[in-house]
Design a protein around this motif. Structure first.
Motif, short mmCIF file in Angstrom:
data_model
loop_
_atom_site.label_atom_id
_atom_site.label_comp_id
_atom_site.label_asym_id
_atom_site.label_seq_id
_atom_site.Cartn_x
_atom_site.Cartn_y
_atom_site.Cartn_z
N ALA A 1 111.35 53.15 54.33
CA ALA A 1 110.61 52.40 53.33
C ALA A 1 110.30 53.27 52.11
CB ALA A 1 109.32 51.85 53.93
N ALA A 2 109.91 54.53 52.34
CA ALA A 2 109.61 55.44 51.23
C ALA A 2 110.85 55.71 50.40
CB ALA A 2 109.03 56.75 51.76
N ASP A 3 111.99 55.89 51.05
CA ASP A 3 113.24 56.15 50.34
C ASP A 3 113.64 54.95 49.48
OD1 ASP A 3 115.40 57.94 49.79
OD2 ASP A 3 116.69 56.71 51.04
N CYS B 1 103.18 62.74 58.40
CA CYS B 1 103.95 63.16 57.23
C CYS B 1 104.67 61.98 56.59
CB CYS B 1 104.95 64.24 57.64
SG CYS B 1 105.90 64.95 56.28
N ALA B 2 105.25 61.11 57.42
CA ALA B 2 105.99 59.96 56.91
C ALA B 2 105.06 58.94 56.25
CB ALA B 2 106.78 59.30 58.04
N LEU B 3 103.89 58.72 56.85
CA LEU B 3 102.94 57.78 56.25
C LEU B 3 102.43 58.28 54.91
CD1 LEU B 3 100.89 56.65 59.39
CD2 LEU B 3 102.64 55.36 58.16
N ASP B 4 102.19 59.58 54.81
CA ASP B 4 101.78 60.15 53.53
C ASP B 4 102.87 59.99 52.48
OD1 ASP B 4 99.28 60.90 54.33
OD2 ASP B 4 99.79 62.97 54.78
N ALA B 5 104.12 60.23 52.89
CA ALA B 5 105.25 60.09 51.96
C ALA B 5 105.39 58.65 51.49
CB ALA B 5 106.54 60.57 52.61
N LEU B 6 105.24 57.70 52.42
CA LEU B 6 105.36 56.29 52.05
C LEU B 6 104.23 55.87 51.12
CD1 LEU B 6 106.55 53.49 52.18
CD2 LEU B 6 105.47 53.17 54.43
N ARG B 7 103.01 56.30 51.42
CA ARG B 7 101.89 55.93 50.56
C ARG B 7 102.09 56.49 49.15
NH1 ARG B 7 96.61 54.30 50.85
NH2 ARG B 7 96.68 54.08 53.11
N THR B 8 102.55 57.74 49.04
CA THR B 8 102.77 58.34 47.73
C THR B 8 103.90 57.64 46.99
OG1 THR B 8 102.04 60.49 48.58
CG2 THR B 8 103.29 60.49 46.54
N ALA B 9 105.01 57.37 47.69
CA ALA B 9 106.15 56.70 47.05
C ALA B 9 105.77 55.30 46.58
CB ALA B 9 107.33 56.64 48.01
N ALA B 10 105.01 54.58 47.41
CA ALA B 10 104.61 53.23 47.04
C ALA B 10 103.63 53.24 45.87
CB ALA B 10 103.98 52.53 48.25
N ALA B 11 102.69 54.18 45.87
CA ALA B 11 101.73 54.26 44.77
C ALA B 11 102.44 54.58 43.45
CB ALA B 11 100.68 55.33 45.07
N GLU B 12 103.40 55.50 43.48
CA GLU B 12 104.15 55.81 42.26
C GLU B 12 105.01 54.63 41.82
OE1 GLU B 12 103.63 58.15 40.39
OE2 GLU B 12 102.77 59.79 41.53
N ALA B 13 105.52 53.89 42.79
CA ALA B 13 106.31 52.70 42.44
C ALA B 13 105.46 51.68 41.70
CB ALA B 13 106.91 52.08 43.70
N VAL B 14 104.25 51.47 42.20
CA VAL B 14 103.35 50.52 41.53
C VAL B 14 103.02 51.00 40.12
CG1 VAL B 14 101.04 49.52 41.58
CG2 VAL B 14 102.37 49.65 43.68
N GLN B 15 102.71 52.28 39.98
CA GLN B 15 102.32 52.83 38.69
C GLN B 15 103.48 52.82 37.68
OE1 GLN B 15 99.36 53.98 37.48
NE2 GLN B 15 98.29 53.30 39.32
N LEU B 16 104.64 53.31 38.11
CA LEU B 16 105.74 53.49 37.17
C LEU B 16 106.49 52.20 36.86
CD1 LEU B 16 107.13 56.92 38.42
CD2 LEU B 16 105.70 56.45 36.41
N HIS B 17 106.26 51.16 37.63
CA HIS B 17 106.81 49.86 37.26
C HIS B 17 105.96 49.17 36.20
CE1 HIS B 17 109.61 50.05 40.69
NE2 HIS B 17 110.25 49.07 40.08
N HIS C 1 104.11 46.08 45.99
CA HIS C 1 102.89 46.04 46.80
C HIS C 1 103.20 45.94 48.29
CE1 HIS C 1 102.82 41.67 47.85
NE2 HIS C 1 103.57 41.57 46.75
N LEU C 2 104.39 45.41 48.64
CA LEU C 2 104.75 45.30 50.04
C LEU C 2 104.93 46.68 50.69
CD1 LEU C 2 107.33 42.37 49.84
CD2 LEU C 2 104.93 42.26 50.52
N PHE C 3 105.49 47.63 49.94
CA PHE C 3 105.64 48.98 50.46
C PHE C 3 104.28 49.65 50.63
CE2 PHE C 3 109.71 48.05 48.49
CZ PHE C 3 110.61 48.53 49.42
N PHE C 4 103.38 49.43 49.68
CA PHE C 4 102.05 50.01 49.79
C PHE C 4 101.30 49.42 50.98
CE2 PHE C 4 97.64 50.80 48.69
CZ PHE C 4 97.69 52.12 48.23
N LYS C 5 101.47 48.12 51.20
CA LYS C 5 100.79 47.48 52.32
C LYS C 5 101.37 47.94 53.66
CE LYS C 5 99.28 43.36 49.83
NZ LYS C 5 99.48 41.90 49.64
N ARG C 6 102.67 48.22 53.70
CA ARG C 6 103.25 48.74 54.94
C ARG C 6 102.62 50.09 55.30
NH1 ARG C 6 107.89 48.67 58.23
NH2 ARG C 6 107.75 46.41 58.02
N ALA C 7 102.47 50.96 54.30
CA ALA C 7 101.84 52.26 54.56
C ALA C 7 100.41 52.10 55.04
CB ALA C 7 101.89 53.12 53.30
#
Length: 433
Positions: free
Chosen positions: A264-266, A351-367, A379-385
């Motif tokens: 999901a993070a990838d 480690c994976a949950l932290d990576a997913l939360r960071t990737a999802a947060a950046e996705a929300v911000q940079l979009h 938001h679906l990726f952020f909610k998964r984390a």
């Protein structure tokens, strides 16, 4: 450990991704989560019938493929990449290993072939909000979460040779649609307190299942109420070693869940990269700005580190045994000394949950403005984390429990002497020799 995937493992990954891509394009994720079952039945049929995912880690004698946690983790990574709602986690990752380990020969022969074919879905029902503790990921797996001899949880009583269950489980993955429930219940009263697992059919009288509204729609959950429900004991007696079995399943489940989070993070990172290459500001793509490059580079490093940890955890969980005599002696000494031989799956999941939360947060911000809308998938990726942390974490508790199990904060011996754990390991090694 060989970090390279085999040809068969690459084929599993490719086949799962192909099926998911075609089905997602045809139906869409949002339509699937709004069905009564909470997932796309046609997609599950394809994953089970064509690819055999429910039986991927089951022995061939029960209709399985005979693979292990590594292959299941690779499939989970692709499912996480698509955020595909399916009963694979509840059935193949949590319930099937318990059936295989604790079930009698009759129970395994009757249930596991149906699970491997996808014809029977199963779910693990744990009282309260204690799934992470029951799997030994966030705390000691002492069994108190099942009721502890007092009111609450799920209680089991035996009358005229038949078991009856009373109680409630509030967070059961795919519990509303599973054809079989594995219910953890407390029995024996306060004096002889113990936790056992019971098989409950989905259509048994007295069973009330209600699908819950959850933060993460892609992981359907249910509240399961048991009102004098007739059940069958899993195993051949009341001496079943349930708590160690749950902890062992927790190690393997954490590795698969970590791989799902990595996928999901990838995907969140890939979608963000595609957006910043196309979105222009001041006459140039925003991805060309150094600040954006730095933020995405940090996400990339986190995802790569999480993938390495998840793969190692899956490999360690599936390792049949030490590769040579020296490692065998070391493992025996560690077990005898109480240190244990663990895969670090809890750390990999954190480690994976932290990576997913960071990737999802950046996705929300940079979009930008579109990233905050309901119509966009960010938001679906952020909610998964967030949802996985609520179910199996949070990350800081996963890390704290892993550190406690490893003895990182254990008291040291007197000055001038070796640490206590070193002394114990040395003594155990002498005994092994």
């Amino acid at each position: 450990m060989d970090a390279a995937c085999t040809v068969e493992q690459d084929e599993i990954r490719r086949a799962v991704r192909e099926v998911l891509t075609k089905r997602r394009a045809a139906e869409g994720l949002r339509a699937a989560v709004r069905t009564p079952a909470g997932y796309d039945a046609a997609l599950w049929e394809a994953l089970a019938g064509r690819l055999g995912l429910p039986g991927l880690a089951l022995p061939e004698e029960y209709g399985g493929v005979g693979c292990g946690p590594v292959e299941l983790a690779l499939a989970g990574e692709e499912l996480g990449r698509a955020l595909a709602p399916s009963p694979l986690c509840a059935t193949a990752v949590l319930a099937a290993p318990l059936l295989l380990r604790l079930g009698t020969a009759r129970q395994r022969a009757a249930l596991l072939p149906r699970v491997a074919s996808g014809g029977l879905t199963a779910a693990l029902a744990v009282p309260g909000a204690a799934l992470g503790a029951a799997l030994g990921l966030t705390g000691g797996n002492g069994g108190d979460w099942a009721g502890g001899g007092r009111a609450g949880g799920v209680q089991a009583t035996a009358a005229t040779g038949t078991w009856h269950l009373y109680g409630q489980a509030d967070q059961v993955l795919d519990g509303h649609s599973a054809g079989l429930l594995l219910v953890a219940a407390h029995t024996g009263g306060f004096a002889r307190s113990r936790t056992l697992l019971f098989l409950v059919r989905g259509d048994v009288p007295g069973l009330v299942r209600t699908r819950r509204t959850t933060l993460d729609e892609t992981r359907a959950q249910a509240r399961v109420e048991l009102r004098d429900v007739q059940a069958e004991l899993l195993g051949d007696g009341e001496g079943a070693d349930v708590l160690p079995a749950l902890a062992d399943v927790g190690e393997r489940a954490a590795a698969v869940l970590a791989a799902e989070a990595v996928g999901a993070a990838d995907e969140a990172l890939a979608r963000t990269l595609g957006h910043v290459r196309e979105r222009e500001q001041f006459g140039r793509p925003i991805g060309s700005f150094q600040a954006v490059k730095h933020r995405l580079a940090d996400v990339y490093v986190r995802v790569c580190a999480a993938r390495s940890a998840a793969y190692y955890a899956a490999w360690a969980a599936g390792a049949a045994g030490p590769p040579d005599g020296e490692a065998a002696a070391s493992a025996a000494a560690s077990v005898a000394a109480g240190a244990g031989v663990e895969s670090g799956a809890g750390l990999a999941l954190a480690c994976a949950l932290d990576a997913l939360r960071t990737a999802a947060a950046e996705a929300v911000q940079l979009h930008g403005g579109t990233g905050f809308t309901w119509e966009h998938d960010a938001h679906l990726f952020f909610k998964r984390a967030s949802g996985d942390e609520l179910l199996f974490g949070p990350a800081h508790r996963l890390r704290a429990h892993a550190a406690e199990r490893a003895g990182l904060f254990a008291p040291q011996s007197a000055p001038g002497r070796a640490p206590v754990r070193v002394e114990r390991a040395a003594a155990a090694e002498e005994a092994a020799v």
